[in-house]
Write a protein that holds these residues in place. Sequence first.
Motif, short mmCIF file in Angstrom:
data_model
loop_
_atom_site.label_atom_id
_atom_site.label_comp_id
_atom_site.label_asym_id
_atom_site.label_seq_id
_atom_site.Cartn_x
_atom_site.Cartn_y
_atom_site.Cartn_z
N LEU A 108 0.88 -1.21 0.09
CA LEU A 108 0.13 -0.07 -0.03
C LEU A 108 0.94 1.20 0.17
CD1 LEU A 108 -2.89 1.25 0.22
CD2 LEU A 108 -2.50 1.19 2.89
N GLU A 109 0.48 2.14 -0.82
CA GLU A 109 1.23 3.58 -0.96
C GLU A 109 0.44 4.34 0.02
OE1 GLU A 109 1.09 5.25 -4.80
OE2 GLU A 109 1.72 3.31 -5.68
N ILE A 110 1.32 5.06 1.12
CA ILE A 110 1.06 5.97 1.91
C ILE A 110 1.84 7.24 2.02
CG2 ILE A 110 1.11 6.25 4.55
CD1 ILE A 110 -1.01 4.12 3.80
N GLU A 111 1.20 8.10 2.08
CA GLU A 111 1.79 9.52 1.82
C GLU A 111 2.97 9.77 2.95
OE1 GLU A 111 -1.26 12.54 2.14
OE2 GLU A 111 -1.95 12.02 0.10
N PRO A 112 3.86 10.16 2.38
CA PRO A 112 5.10 10.46 3.87
C PRO A 112 4.40 11.45 4.71
CG PRO A 112 6.09 10.63 1.38
CD PRO A 112 4.54 10.50 1.21
N GLY A 113 5.07 11.37 6.05
CA GLY A 113 4.44 12.27 7.05
C GLY A 113 3.33 11.77 7.74
N ARG A 114 2.79 10.42 7.26
CA ARG A 114 1.42 9.88 8.12
C ARG A 114 1.76 9.45 9.35
NH1 ARG A 114 -4.13 10.83 6.36
NH2 ARG A 114 -3.84 11.67 4.23
N ALA A 115 1.16 9.61 10.40
CA ALA A 115 1.28 8.87 11.38
C ALA A 115 1.74 7.54 11.25
CB ALA A 115 0.24 9.20 12.45
N GLY A 116 2.68 7.25 11.67
CA GLY A 116 3.12 5.62 11.67
C GLY A 116 4.22 5.41 10.69
N THR A 117 4.32 6.34 9.74
CA THR A 117 5.31 5.98 8.54
C THR A 117 6.71 6.19 8.87
OG1 THR A 117 4.85 8.42 7.92
CG2 THR A 117 3.48 7.12 6.80
#
Length: 358
Positions: free
Chosen positions: A163-172
Amino acid sequence: MPLASIPSPSQGVWYLGPIPLRAYALCIVLGVIVAVWLSERRWRARGGTPGTMVDIAVPAVIFGLIGGRLYHVITDWQLYFGPDAPNKPYEALFIWNGGLGIWGAVALGGVGVWLSCRKRGLSLGAVADTVAPGIAFAQAIGRWGNYFNQELFGGPTTLPWGLEIEPGRAGTIEGYTGLYHPAFLYESLWNVALGFALIWAGRRFTLHHGRLFALYVAGYTVGRFWIEGLRVDPVGGVDHAVHFLGLRINQWTAIALFVGALVYLWVTRNKDTEEIVVAPSEQTPGDSPASAAVAEEEPADETRSSEETDSPGKAEPSGKTETSGKAAPSDADSSPEGADEDGAEDDRAKAVSEEKKS
């Protein structure tokens, strides 16, 4: 670079004029609709009154939303009330921004169901068994709200379904631009499989008195324990998950509920008393056990009463046969009085004949 991946949605809210339509809320609503529809069908098939599940769903959903949000806020209190909280305290009420703990939703939602069952006079266990598969399917649909909010994801992975997750999201991970395990998808698929397994088990085995619901709890917690171990998004902390003895909070909750479900299954294994699926106020004479017993006795009583009523009637037709028709005159003619009258008439006729001759 992975050959394939699951992209994150570009947005999770759309506007219908000034009205925001949030994907997270829509997924929850859709899940509730599916759960109520399936539960209503299962309840009718069990002999319950149509519309019962719809009525019970109203307090269950209200209590469930409150419970789910409370669990989230309690376990993630630092997100709203901590010294470095990224959210304002009043944002704890913003349910549409994400954050519902299934543990609290089921627990407090169960209170709403219990209140409804008590008011109607229905068996709580029967209702719980009826709604169990629907809850699993509702969770499967609701988890896609986490997808739109880019939450509930696991650690880094190179799998093609990463899964692609935007950088800076909580947990990344800071500086990491790769893919993450789609934990929300794993749980959604697990819940779909669990829902079908519960339907099969309910038909294959005699699982009443809340045992099917206990099986749902046991099955869900097994999957949730494994999936929770993959997650890296925060639970209980601002930018991390709180651990105890190497396990996340939700994993300990899963263990406790799993053990509780097994204990309940064992304790109620031989319970076979009758469950009430039709409210006493809605019952007809044939619905209750007492009425059924009376119904079984009524034909015998009617038979006896009809015999008593018919016995004089049977004598009456025979009497009519004996006193009517040609038999009565013949009896009268054979009487002594009838013979004397005939003899007197003959004497008078002879006297008249002799007078004419003279």
